[in-house]
Scaffold this active site. Structure first.
Site, mmCIF file in Angstrom:
data_model
loop_
_atom_site.group_PDB
_atom_site.id
_atom_site.type_symbol
_atom_site.label_atom_id
_atom_site.label_comp_id
_atom_site.label_asym_id
_atom_site.label_seq_id
_atom_site.Cartn_x
_atom_site.Cartn_y
_atom_site.Cartn_z
ATOM 1 N N ARG A 23 46.729 39.467 39.566
ATOM 2 C CA ARG A 23 46.937 40.903 39.796
ATOM 3 C C ARG A 23 47.736 41.088 41.083
ATOM 4 O O ARG A 23 47.571 40.333 42.030
ATOM 5 C CB ARG A 23 45.562 41.567 39.915
ATOM 6 C CG ARG A 23 45.558 43.041 39.977
ATOM 7 C CD ARG A 23 44.122 43.580 39.917
ATOM 8 N NE ARG A 23 43.591 43.438 38.566
ATOM 9 C CZ ARG A 23 42.335 43.096 38.264
ATOM 10 N NH1 ARG A 23 41.466 42.856 39.232
ATOM 11 N NH2 ARG A 23 41.940 42.994 37.023
ATOM 12 N N ASN A 87 35.293 41.175 46.440
ATOM 13 C CA ASN A 87 35.679 40.013 45.649
ATOM 14 C C ASN A 87 35.236 38.743 46.353
ATOM 15 O O ASN A 87 35.559 38.550 47.527
ATOM 16 C CB ASN A 87 37.207 39.942 45.512
ATOM 17 C CG ASN A 87 37.779 41.115 44.766
ATOM 18 O OD1 ASN A 87 37.566 41.260 43.572
ATOM 19 N ND2 ASN A 87 38.517 41.960 45.475
ATOM 20 N N ASP A 103 40.947 34.603 43.376
ATOM 21 C CA ASP A 103 39.810 35.404 42.926
ATOM 22 C C ASP A 103 38.880 34.510 42.113
ATOM 23 O O ASP A 103 39.299 33.918 41.124
ATOM 24 C CB ASP A 103 40.329 36.566 42.076
ATOM 25 C CG ASP A 103 39.236 37.484 41.593
ATOM 26 O OD1 ASP A 103 38.193 36.997 41.123
ATOM 27 O OD2 ASP A 103 39.421 38.707 41.664
ATOM 28 N N ASP A 105 36.116 35.535 40.521
ATOM 29 C CA ASP A 105 35.426 36.328 39.506
ATOM 30 C C ASP A 105 34.172 37.053 39.987
ATOM 31 O O ASP A 105 33.953 38.198 39.610
ATOM 32 C CB ASP A 105 35.054 35.498 38.271
ATOM 33 C CG ASP A 105 36.244 34.762 37.693
ATOM 34 O OD1 ASP A 105 37.284 35.401 37.494
ATOM 35 O OD2 ASP A 105 36.138 33.545 37.488
ATOM 36 N N ASP A 107 31.905 39.388 41.787
ATOM 37 C CA ASP A 107 32.190 40.614 42.526
ATOM 38 C C ASP A 107 30.888 41.325 42.854
ATOM 39 O O ASP A 107 29.871 41.142 42.179
ATOM 40 C CB ASP A 107 33.068 41.555 41.682
ATOM 41 C CG ASP A 107 34.391 40.923 41.276
ATOM 42 O OD1 ASP A 107 35.075 40.386 42.160
ATOM 43 O OD2 ASP A 107 34.729 40.971 40.085
ATOM 44 N N ASP A 120 30.210 40.273 36.956
ATOM 45 C CA ASP A 120 31.042 39.202 36.391
ATOM 46 C C ASP A 120 30.479 37.788 36.547
ATOM 47 O O ASP A 120 31.233 36.814 36.580
ATOM 48 C CB ASP A 120 32.463 39.265 36.967
ATOM 49 C CG ASP A 120 33.132 40.611 36.698
ATOM 50 O OD1 ASP A 120 32.812 41.227 35.674
ATOM 51 O OD2 ASP A 120 33.956 41.031 37.518
ATOM 52 N N GLU A 123 31.624 35.764 33.586
ATOM 53 C CA GLU A 123 33.030 35.382 33.709
ATOM 54 C C GLU A 123 33.182 34.218 34.682
ATOM 55 O O GLU A 123 33.960 33.292 34.442
ATOM 56 C CB GLU A 123 33.843 36.591 34.195
ATOM 57 C CG GLU A 123 35.328 36.372 34.211
ATOM 58 C CD GLU A 123 36.094 37.606 34.647
ATOM 59 O OE1 GLU A 123 37.321 37.485 34.795
ATOM 60 O OE2 GLU A 123 35.495 38.677 34.865
#
Length: 175
Positions: A23, A87, A103, A105, A107, A120, A123
């Site tokens: 991102r 994050n 990152d 994942d 959070d 997450d 994830e």
């Protein structure tokens, strides 16, 4: 560490452990830079996802990056108070392309009353397996999550009552 100059604009680039761009936030205004910390701000900035989708942030945000901690913190100014999105990530680095971090994942969403939700975790487990995060990395990230939650409980750093408001006032002087 060399970082962006105070008063300059830079991009924020988030990557995944495998090196894939995740991102990009455009136009982060740098409010402060020290050897280890960058504090930035943005409002209604474009965010570009790895699949090319573009969306625009809804509210002003103060961003806190540290070169030694494995997390970054975004304080979003909303009508009902300051909401935080944290994050778990690598410490940031900076080059001519912008502020960069990996990152991981995990959070934490922190509400104005300082209650929080962990996000997450599924994830994280999936990517840990897919990308082969080493055990030592998992230990670092878990320890850093503990540090971050301690900051929330102690209202330390960006979670202190005046932090986001003071930096938002500084941001307004640049507009």
């Amino acid at each position: 560490m060399v970082g962006p100059e105070t008063g300059s604009k830079t991009q924020i680039k988030s990557y995944k452990h495998n090196g894939q761009l995740h991102r990009v936030w455009e136009n982060c205004l740098v409010l402060k830079r020290t050897e280890n910390v960058v504090i930035g701000a943005n409002d209604k900035t474009n965010v570009i996802e790895s699949d090319g989708r573009v969306w625009v942030t809804r509210e002003p945000a103060i961003c806190y990056f540290h070169a030694k901690y494995w997390f970054n913190i975004i304080g979003m100014l909303r009508n009902d108070g300051i909401h935080y999105y944290c994050n778990i990530s690598s410490p940031f680095v900076y080059d001519e392309e912008g502020i960069k971090y990996i990152d991981y994942d995990l959070d934490v969403k922190v509400f104005p009353d300082m209650t929080y939700n962990l996000l997450d975790e599924d994830e994280y487990k999936e990517h840990r397996e897919q990308m082969g995060y080493p055990e030592v990395l998992d230990q670092i990230l878990q320890k850093q999550m503990s540090y971050l939650l301690r900051w929330v409980h102690q209202r330390k750093g960006p979670f202190s009552p005046e932090f986001v408001d003071q930096w938002y006032e500084r941001f307004l002087t640049y507009r």
